[in-house]
Design an enzyme around this catalytic site. Structure first.
Site, PDB file in Angstrom:
ATOM      1  CE  LYS A 113      -1.480 -18.861   5.055  1.00 35.85           C
ATOM      2  NZ  LYS A 113      -1.206 -18.284   6.222  1.00 35.85           N
ATOM      3  CE  LYS A 196       3.825  -1.859   9.594  1.00 40.73           C
ATOM      4  NZ  LYS A 196       3.112  -2.791  10.560  1.00 40.73           N
ATOM      5  CE  LYS A 199       2.053  -6.645   6.987  1.00 38.88           C
ATOM      6  NZ  LYS A 199       2.505  -6.257   8.453  1.00 38.88           N
TER       7      LYS A 199
END
Ligand code: TRP
Length: 332
Positions: A113, A196, A199
């Site tokens: 982050k 996927k 995603k």
């Protein structure tokens, strides 16, 4: 024997799709039969990355509706909004007193982050793991169904719990274990032939539980395929295998066998396969979509569900918090 206590937080982002359903969700639903479950929408955690959210309640409500539509049961489980349980915040304060800067700074999700958002490195972000620990420990949960990306957080939960127990010579908190679903997780591929579903593959490659029939059809008809097999019993390339994976999930065994045979004998027409897949997918999605619509429109019922969840969560949390306060030495 007392039941294990399960607790998991749900981030109120995005809309649920087929991949979510066959990932954690279906397993959450199944766990309700076996355990004493607490599921909550993590709408405090949202603040760490969205410092000025205008839609925090709407997002939480939307995701709650979608989970309920999938079978989370407010009677059997405790389903609530994190922000309806301020006891969590008091425990978070206590845990923060024994959480060290060094260990918090070493957390992978924190470092990610910081890299992504160097201008918003706030203390809430740093203490994300203590808030998550508080979520879990407030109910003395012993099992936490989480993905791989959350295992480090859970490890820290155990560290904080153990540290509290040692510090106060108490056995207040059990040490919760992560439960992965391993074999039960069905990986749903994206429609564009790679990766996927859900995603970063884009909306066009994802079937949402809210998708209308025409949207489902369009997405599936555009799914990636190839020019077809040239030799009998050829191994399927990834994009074709993916279409078969989806077929296996929503169609009957006979249908799968039928198209498998056509593939193996080089007679397959992908248009036909996709038409069948679209039809069966729509049959599969329809009940979810209809339940979502029904719940969305029933504000009174949703409020009752939220109130019930809040009351049940409060009963459990206030018990733990009294014990914690007594253990630390506060007046009760
Ligand atoms: N951190 C979790 C996630 O990103 C969400 C979460 C918050 C959670 N509190 C939790 C999960 C407690 C399990 C238990 O998905």
């Amino acid at each position: 024997m007392t039941k294990d206590i399960v607790c998991s937080g749900i981030r109120p982002t995005g809309n649920l799709h087929l991949g979510n359903y066959f990932g954690a969700l279906r397993n959450f639903v199944a766990m309700q039969d076996e355990y004493d479950c607490y599921f909550f929408i993590a709408d405090y955690h949202s603040l760490t990355t969205h410092p000025t959210p205008g839609s925090i309640y709407d997002d939480a409500r939307r995701i709650l509706v979608q989970y309920l539509a999938c079978g989370l049961d407010p009677e059997r489980s405790t389903i609530y909004l994190q922000s309806d349980l301020p006891e969590t915040v008091e425990l978070y304060l206590f845990l923060n007193m024994n959480a060290y800067l060094g260990e918090l700074e070493r957390v992978t999700s924190f470092k990610d982050k910081v890299r992504q958002n160097p201008n918003n490195v706030n203390a809430g972000l740093l203490t994300y793991p203590t808030l998550m620990a508080a979520d879990i420990l407030i109910h003395k949960a012993t099992k936490v169904p989480v993905g791989k990306d959350q295992e480090q957080h859970l490890e820290m939960t155990r560290t904080f719990a153990q540290r509290f127990n040692n510090m106060y010579h108490s056995e207040c908190f059990p040490l919760p274990q992560a439960v992965g679903f391993g074999q039960q997780l069905v990986k749903i591929p994206a429609l564009n032939g790679a990766g996927k579903m859900g995603k970063s593959e884009g909306e066009a490659s994802t079937i949402f539980l809210t998708d209308e029939p025409d949207v489902i059809r369009k997405k599936i008809m555009k799914a990636k395929s190839d020019s077809g097999p040239t030799e009998p019993n050829q191994t399927k390339p990834e994009e074709i295998e993916n279409l078969f994976t989806l077929l296996r999930v929503v169609s009957t065994a006979d249908t799968v066998e039928h198209f498998d045979h056509l593939y193996n004998t080089c007679q397959i027409r992908y248009g036909d396969l996709k038409k069948q897949l679209a039809e069966d997918m729509e049959k599969f999605i329809a009940p979810f979509r209809e339940r979502i619509k029904e719940l969305e429109a029933d504000d009174a019922r949703l409020r009752r569900i939220m109130d019930l969840g809040r009351d049940k969560a409060h009963a459990s949390a206030s018990r733990t918090l009294s014990e914690v306060r007594r253990t630390i030495g506060y007046r009760n």
